[in-house]
Every structure is written in structure tokens, then in C-alpha cells.
Design a protein around this motif. Structure first.
Motif, PDB file in Angstrom:
ATOM      1  N   GLN A  51       0.793  -1.234   0.024  1.00 47.15           N
ATOM      2  CA  GLN A  51       0.150   0.047  -0.070  1.00 47.15           C
ATOM      3  C   GLN A  51       0.948   1.492  -0.020  1.00 47.15           C
ATOM      4  OE1 GLN A  51      -3.783   0.606   2.293  1.00 47.15           O
ATOM      5  NE2 GLN A  51      -2.968  -0.993   3.535  1.00 47.15           N
ATOM      6  N   HIS A  52       1.945   1.233   0.915  1.00 51.66           N
ATOM      7  CA  HIS A  52       2.805   2.351   0.913  1.00 51.66           C
ATOM      8  C   HIS A  52       3.832   2.499  -0.199  1.00 51.66           C
ATOM      9  CE1 HIS A  52       5.054  -1.305   2.462  1.00 51.66           C
ATOM     10  NE2 HIS A  52       6.345  -0.458   2.396  1.00 51.66           N
ATOM     11  N   THR A 113      -3.643   5.144   1.808  1.00 50.77           N
ATOM     12  CA  THR A 113      -3.549   3.778   2.391  1.00 50.77           C
ATOM     13  C   THR A 113      -4.605   3.784   3.591  1.00 50.77           C
ATOM     14  OG1 THR A 113      -2.097   5.017   4.212  1.00 50.77           O
ATOM     15  CG2 THR A 113      -0.817   4.230   2.560  1.00 50.77           C
ATOM     16  N   LEU A 407      -0.064  -1.037   8.520  1.00 51.74           N
ATOM     17  CA  LEU A 407      -0.570  -0.555   6.948  1.00 51.74           C
ATOM     18  C   LEU A 407      -0.354  -2.081   6.384  1.00 51.74           C
ATOM     19  CD1 LEU A 407       0.924   2.750   5.765  1.00 51.74           C
ATOM     20  CD2 LEU A 407      -1.049   2.294   7.025  1.00 51.74           C
TER      21      LEU A 407
END
Length: 423
Positions: A51-52, A113, A407
């Protein structure tokens, strides 16, 4: 600076619209920014598992530094259920994939995110397997922050104010379509929004919004400064790589941890009493102040704050009576890079100049180690530098909130169990 016939600077209005939110702010914002937004992907599964993983999708300057998106929103969420069902997970995933179909994953579109707190996992009976994710706590006896414990947090970021506004509305079930794409679901079908925080970063935005608490009335923030304190900070070599902050094994392999704190800025002395050399010494190091190494906001430094020319932090403290913020952080590096990746931004939430300090790291302990270096305990024990006074920029910062989050990788981002979605 672009202004409309009402005399309000365009960039100032867009930032204010994000802070205000709501349908009227969005309508006015869209009127000021009528250009189309790049569409997203028809196949959201083609996006990176991390996601990051934003770096490859964001703009870069001539020195190779990543330019952060200008407008940011943090949505704090409380999970409405007791134990995630497959239907709830599908709802969350449908909402997120709707965003990815609507907007290009980039600074011109939308990057985002979704993370989960220790409290969320505790409700489900445990901690996330293989992840260092403790509850937030004060990281100095000089601070007394509120400890954020929402179940989840969404970070929305874009160069386009109308995008973060519309995306937020879509996630809250207030907009059936985004950028011509239907919203298949809303996060509020599974969550309740507990808080909304906003901010900005980029040349001109802090100067446009210095008529706020914590900043002198003399309008001291430089016009080209990306942050309230007058210097740029996102040098490529003063950031951890995305690889360094990524969890390497276990059910959350490919994810990362996030620390999100809010810090009030108290800049009266910074601008009204400290001179330019004092600010450079406290932000970078005394040697930079003496040599004039930092021009303007620091664009001349290229992709690094050039700290090789700075003395050891303890030596500088003993010999100069001041130690620089960046100088202290040199003690927490790996392979000549920091161990946290900062995605912080300024804010006027609460009518006061502040910073939402968002950082990514493989484990929360990496952030704690970095924060302890910033506290400068070793420096104060061996010199006349105080715990706040002449100790980097500590005396200008007051931490008001702290929160820790996981995350997960994209495949596990929809209401994960402590052992992963399939556990």
C-alpha cells in the motif's frame, strides 16, 4: 500567485477548502480547479502489493527528491462490528478499489493507505502476528499527548484539493460516483468516521496560511518554504527507502507500520528572536550556519542535507552550545540512510500552526529509536545544551497526539485478523 476576482489566492483557497470539507467547499473547489483528473486503472490488482509504495508514482524535482502531494486528509475510523465477516471485508475492498478505478494512483490523481491500530487487533483477540505494533505512548517526560486509539486510519493525498475532498465524500457514502466511476461501496458501511484531520505541504502553502496561532504577526514564513519552519526536509538521502520500511516476513509481509502524531508549532522565538544563522544551526548544524551552506529553504543542497560537513552531535553541543536537529538524527542510520520514511505535512487544524508527523517504518521501535535520538539525551548529559534550549528544534514543538498503526499489504487491507485476512 493566482487569484480569482474575489482576490483570494487560489492555493490558499484550495487548502482552506480541504480543511473545511463539505459539499459547498467541494463545489467551490471544483469551480477553481476545472481541469480533468487522470482516471484510475481498470485493474486495481495491477497496483503494487505494498500500500505504501508511493515513490514511483509521485513527482520528483531536478535533484531526484520525491515531491510530496500538496493536500492531505486523515480519516479516523471506528469499526462497527465485533468480528469481520467476509461480506464486510468485501465491502471495504470494494470501496478502496472504487477509488483506484476512479483516480490514477499518482500525485495528480490520488494516493492513499488504510491502516489499523493496536486497539483494533485487541478487539479481535490479539496483536498482529510478526509485527511490532505497541499501543502509542508518550516518548518523553516533557510531553503529555492524547493517545489516539481509533480502529483504523485512512491517509488520502493528492496535488488536487478537489480529489481528496471527493474521495473522502465517496468513502463516507456521500458521493455515488467519483471521476465518472461508480462507488461500489462506502467505508461507512463498515466503519463510523470518528475524526477528520487535514493538512498541506509545498512551496507557498505555509506562507499563505501563516495568519494562525503559533506564527508571529509579521508574516515571517518564506514565500517558497514548503513547511512552516522555513526549510525543506524531504531530501532523498534523509529518507529511508520503501524497501527498508517494509515488513519482510509473516502474514503481513509487504506491509509497514505507521506512526501518526500531531505537533503544535510555537514559532514566535523561531522567527522573532532567532536569526537566520541560529535557525540553520538548530535545524541542520552549527557548521552549516557558519559556512552559509544553506541557501534559502535549502534547495541548493540537492538530494541530501550535506551533513558530512557537520561535527559529531556531542562535539557540536560542547563546543558551540547548540546541536542541530538533523545532526542528532545521524546516530540512527543504516547503510547511510535513516530508518524511517517521513510523509509529514503542515496543518492549521484547531486554528494553530502544526505538523501531522506521519512516518513509516518496519517496526514501531525504529520510530522510537529515532525519536530518542531527537530528544538528545546523550547530548544534554555531556554539554550545556538543555533538554529543550538549543537542542535542535525541540523547544518549538509540542506533541498533542500520538497513534500507531499497521498498514497491511493490499491483499490483507480489508479488515484483517491478527493472523492475516484468512486466519
Amino acid at each position: 500567485m493566482h487569484s480569482d476576482d474575489r482576490g483570494i489566492p487560489r492555493r490558499a483557497f484550495l487548502k482552506s477548502a480541504v480543511a473545511i470539507g463539505g459539499a459547498s467547499a467541494l463545489a467551490a473547489c471544483a469551480e477553481r480547479d476545472p481541469e480533468p483528473v487522470p482516471a484510475g486503472t481498470e485493474n486495481p490488482s495491477s497496483l503494487p502489493e505494498r500500500q505504501h509504495a508511493w515513490q514511483q508514482f509521485l513527482a520528483q524535482d531536478d535533484a531526484g527528491n520525491t515531491i510530496p502531494p500538496r493536500h492531505h486528509v486523515l480519516l479516523h475510523l471506528e469499526y462497527d462490528g465485533d468480528s469481520p465477516t467476509e461480506r464486510e471485508r468485501q465491502t471495504v475492498e470494494d470501496a478502496l478499489r472504487s477509488l483506484e478505478r476512479a483516480y490514477e494512483f499518482s500525485n495528480e490523481g490520488l494516493v492513499f493507505t488504510l491502516g489499523y491500530s493496536p486497539s483494533y487487533f485487541e478487539t479481535l483477540g490479539g496483536s498482529p502476528v510478526g509485527v511490532d505494533l505497541p499501543a502509542p505512548r508518550a516518548l518523553s517526560d516533557l510531553e503529555d499527548p492524547e493517545l489516539d486509539t481509533p480502529d483504523a486510519v485512512v491517509h488520502l493525498a493528492s496535488d488536487r484539493a478537489k480529489v481528496v475532498l471527493r474521495a473522502g465524500q465517496g468513502l463516507r457514502g456521500e458521493n455515488d460516483a467519483l471521476n465518472g466511476e461508480p462507488m461500489e461501496a462506502a467505508l461507512t458501511d463498515a466503519f463510523t468516521v470518528a475524526d477528520r484531520r487535514t493538512g498541506f505541504v509545498g512551496a507557498g502553502l505555509p506562507a499563505d496560511h501563516q495568519d494562525t496561532g503559533g506564527v508571529p504577526d509579521s508574516d515571517p514564513v518564506p514565500e517558497d518554504a514548503p513547511l512552516y519552519m522555513g526549510f525543506k526536509s524531504t531530501f532523498e538521502k534523509s529518507q529511508a527507502t520503501e524497501d527498508r520500511v517494509t515488513i519482510q516476513s509473516g502474514p503481513f509481509e509487504g506491509g509497514t507500520t505507521q506512526h501518526a502524531s500531531h505537533i503544535d508549532l510555537n514559532l514566535q522565538q523561531w522567527y522573532e528572536q532567532d536569526g537566520r544563522e541560529e535557525r540553520v544551526a538548530k535545524m541542520f548544524c552549527p557548521a552549516h550556519a557558519e559556512s552559509g551552506a544553506v541557501e534559502g529553504v535549502g534547495e541548493n543542497l540537492g538530494d541530501s542535507p550535506q551533513l558530512d560537513d557537520c561535527a559529531d552531535a556531542e562535539d557540536a553541543a560542547r563546543e558551540k552550545g547548540v546541536v542541530g536537529h538533523s545532526q542528532k538524527l545521524e546516530s540512527v542510520r543504516e547503510n547511510d540512510r535513516p530508518i524511517i520514511l517521513r510523509r509529514d505535512f503542515d496543518s492549521t487544524d484547531g486554528g494553530h500552526a502544526g505538523v501531522h508527523f506521519v512516518s513509516l517504518q518496519r517496526s514501531i521501535s525504529d520510530f522510537v529509536d529515532t525519536r530518542e535520538a531527537m530528544n538528545g539525551g546523550d547530548v544534554t548529559e555531556r554539554s550545556a545544551v538543555g533538554r529543550r534550549r538549543n537542542n535542535g528544534i525541540r523547544q518549538y514543538l509540542s506533541v498533542t497526539h500520538r497513534g500507531n498503526y499497521l498498514l497491511p499489504p493490499r491483499s490483507a487491507r480489508a479488515l484483517p485478523s491478527p493472523g492475516g485476512v484468512d486466519a
